[in-house]
Design a protein around this motif. Structure first.
Motif, PDB file in Angstrom:
ATOM      1  N   LYS A 278      31.282   2.631   2.702  1.00 50.99           N
ATOM      2  CA  LYS A 278      31.028   4.041   2.383  1.00 50.99           C
ATOM      3  C   LYS A 278      31.979   4.990   3.109  1.00 50.99           C
ATOM      4  N   GLY A 279      32.868   4.447   3.904  1.00 51.05           N
ATOM      5  CA  GLY A 279      33.767   5.299   4.679  1.00 51.05           C
ATOM      6  C   GLY A 279      34.793   5.999   3.819  1.00 51.05           C
ATOM      7  N   LEU A 280      35.019   7.270   4.062  1.00 59.11           N
ATOM      8  CA  LEU A 280      36.030   8.044   3.358  1.00 59.11           C
ATOM      9  C   LEU A 280      37.418   7.718   3.910  1.00 59.11           C
ATOM     10  N   TRP A 281      38.428   8.005   3.088  1.00 66.36           N
ATOM     11  CA  TRP A 281      39.808   7.716   3.460  1.00 66.36           C
ATOM     12  C   TRP A 281      40.552   8.997   3.820  1.00 66.36           C
ATOM     13  N   TRP A 282      41.397   8.896   4.859  1.00 59.55           N
ATOM     14  CA  TRP A 282      42.240  10.007   5.282  1.00 59.55           C
ATOM     15  C   TRP A 282      43.698   9.603   5.244  1.00 59.55           C
ATOM     16  N   VAL A 283      44.530  10.501   4.748  1.00 58.84           N
ATOM     17  CA  VAL A 283      45.974  10.308   4.826  1.00 58.84           C
ATOM     18  C   VAL A 283      46.404  10.517   6.273  1.00 58.84           C
ATOM     19  N   THR A 284      47.059   9.523   6.857  1.00 58.72           N
ATOM     20  CA  THR A 284      47.531   9.647   8.242  1.00 58.72           C
ATOM     21  C   THR A 284      49.055   9.679   8.334  1.00 58.72           C
ATOM     22  N   ASN A 285      49.743   9.354   7.231  1.00 58.78           N
ATOM     23  CA  ASN A 285      51.202   9.437   7.228  1.00 58.78           C
ATOM     24  C   ASN A 285      51.683   9.490   5.782  1.00 58.78           C
ATOM     25  N   ALA A 286      52.705  10.305   5.549  1.00 55.45           N
ATOM     26  CA  ALA A 286      53.323  10.389   4.219  1.00 55.45           C
ATOM     27  C   ALA A 286      54.794  10.700   4.417  1.00 55.45           C
ATOM     28  N   GLN A 287      55.659   9.777   4.000  1.00 55.10           N
ATOM     29  CA  GLN A 287      57.078   9.951   4.292  1.00 55.10           C
ATOM     30  C   GLN A 287      57.914   9.131   3.326  1.00 55.10           C
ATOM     31  N   SER A 288      59.036   9.704   2.920  1.00 56.23           N
ATOM     32  CA  SER A 288      60.025   9.000   2.115  1.00 56.23           C
ATOM     33  C   SER A 288      61.062   8.365   3.028  1.00 56.23           C
ATOM     34  N   PRO A 289      61.745   7.336   2.562  1.00 56.15           N
ATOM     35  CA  PRO A 289      62.848   6.795   3.365  1.00 56.15           C
ATOM     36  C   PRO A 289      64.012   7.770   3.404  1.00 56.15           C
ATOM     37  N   GLY A 290      64.739   7.759   4.516  1.00 58.57           N
ATOM     38  CA  GLY A 290      65.948   8.562   4.608  1.00 58.57           C
ATOM     39  C   GLY A 290      65.757   9.962   5.153  1.00 58.57           C
ATOM     40  N   ILE A 291      64.599  10.262   5.746  1.00 57.77           N
ATOM     41  CA  ILE A 291      64.376  11.577   6.338  1.00 57.77           C
ATOM     42  C   ILE A 291      63.506  11.425   7.572  1.00 57.77           C
ATOM     43  N   SER A 292      63.816  12.165   8.630  1.00 56.36           N
ATOM     44  CA  SER A 292      63.012  12.147   9.858  1.00 56.36           C
ATOM     45  C   SER A 292      63.140  13.504  10.532  1.00 56.36           C
ATOM     46  N   ILE A 293      62.198  13.788  11.402  1.00 58.75           N
ATOM     47  CA  ILE A 293      62.182  15.056  12.130  1.00 58.75           C
ATOM     48  C   ILE A 293      61.830  14.783  13.576  1.00 58.75           C
ATOM     49  N   ASP A 294      62.431  15.521  14.501  1.00 57.34           N
ATOM     50  CA  ASP A 294      62.107  15.395  15.918  1.00 57.34           C
ATOM     51  C   ASP A 294      60.724  16.009  16.153  1.00 57.34           C
TER      52      ASP A 294
END
Length: 387
Positions: A278-294
């Motif tokens: 019954k546990g709900l789901w949370w998005v904890t990460n969403a990212q495309s390859p080839g991009i990053s941020i400090d």
């Protein structure tokens, strides 16, 4: 022959007088005993006082201190305008160390709340509990102990429209700050969920609704990822495709794709509150390859102007940054959110904003939506503290 007479020696002459020496009276036995007892008592007091300054307060002594203390004499309290709630003991929050949570409620229309947490001093040199944490003047404030054994401080966001609660999820009109006990102090922590809500208090409220039979759209990882694409990224249903890559009891991975452009996003989802069926789901990460941020500066609240720096596969396409507040609503920026890129893939930019409620959780979204069919799009979503 002459008869000579000699006066006989007197007793005084034979035994010349010597002054009698003063003899001190011997001390009484009772006096000796009392003196010894006094010396022993003084030595005992010195030893106990010395040990008390070195030895920490025992748990039993600490618990007794916290249970019996009159907190109205310890905290700022105005009986005519304030009301003190009962003391709540929160030992589970402070790693089993005795701790007392105290709330002082304001009786004005703003219903301000003052929060105090007391524990024991590190050394037994005072009879007063030690102040471990406080926050004052929380408008329509609240404090709760979460299921993760943290404390969650909430107050109403006074910058929102008065009717905003009808458009938001439960508790979403409040700004929440979460604190965890670490190395003897309370430290601010981020809730790892990015969507559908950004705080643990809101997440637990949503989970309670699901457990009570309410039908919510976040019961499956694929459905949750698709709903995020619609709500947060503003992708239309006709242009998105979601594929469930793998799933365990508490974690799943979904690949989101835009059909109309070359853009894929790897999404990680977790059951952060309840890890059963019954546990709900949370998005904890969403990212495309080839991009990053400090993100090193995101560990503490950041203020405007926000300086961004990262890397991206070199592109001639437009790269845009968007900030979301705690309600997942885009924050108006004073300057365009366009980021600059160079030939080496260095990504920089500045975001300026104002008129937000201070010290709230939010999100940073960076997107590159290609206009050419030869380019790949990229996306990155992360959480952030905004002031």
């Amino acid at each position: 022959m002459a008869n000579s007479w000699q006066e006989p020696e007197s007793d005084y002459q034979k035994s010349p007088h010597k002054p009698t020496r003063y003899k001190r009276p011997r001390p009484h036995l009772l006096t000796i005993i009392l003196s010894i007892l006094a010396i022993l008592a003084l030595a005992h007091f010195i030893a106990i006082n010395h040990l008390s300054k070195q030895q920490p307060v025992t748990r039993q002594d600490c618990t007794s201190m916290l249970h019996t203390r009159d907190y109205t004499q310890l905290v700022p309290f105005q009986p005519r305008t304030q009301r003190m709630s009962a003391v709540q003991f929160i030992n589970d929050v402070t790693s089993k160390q005795p701790a007392a949570l105290l709330q002082v409620e304001d009786l004005s229309p703003q219903q301000k709340l003052d929060v105090y947490i007391y524990g024991c001093p590190s050394q037994q040199n005072t009879t007063d509990p030690a102040l471990l944490f406080k926050q004052q003047g929380l408008v329509k404030g609240s404090i709760d102990v979460t299921q993760a054994h943290t404390i969650s401080i909430g107050q109403i966001d006074t910058t929102l429209p008065t009717d905003s609660d009808t458009l938001l999820l439960p508790l979403q009109q409040n700004v929440f700050q979460e604190y965890a006990w670490h190395n003897g102090t309370f430290q601010r922590v981020a809730f790892p969920g990015l969507y559908p809500v950004t705080s643990r208090s809101e997440a637990e409220a949503l989970q309670d609704e699901a457990n009570n039979g309410q039908n919510l759209p976040w019961t499956g990882p694929q459905a949750t990822a698709e709903q995020m694409a619609e709500d947060l990224l503003h992708w239309s249903k006709s242009t998105l495709h979601a594929t469930l890559k793998d799933i365990t009891g508490a974690e799943a991975h979904v690949l989101l794709e835009r059909k109309d452009i070359h853009l894929t996003v790897a999404v990680t989802l977790e059951r952060l509150v309840q890890d059963n069926s019954k546990g709900l789901w949370w998005v904890t990460n969403a990212q495309s390859p080839g991009i990053s941020i400090d993100q090193s500066q995101f560990n503490t609240p950041v203020s405007s102007p926000l300086q961004l720096e990262g890397t991206i596969i070199p592109t001639s396409e437009k790269v845009t940054a968007t900030l979301f507040n705690h309600t997942l609503t885009a924050i108006p920026l004073q300057t365009p959110g366009t980021l600059q890129t160079d030939e080496g893939g260095h990504l920089t930019g500045t975001l300026s904003y104002n008129n937000i409620f201070p010290d709230q959780p939010g999100l940073l979204l960076i997107t590159e939506y290609p206009t050419s069919s030869k380019e790949d799009g990229r996306l990155l979503l992360t959480n952030i503290f905004l002031i």
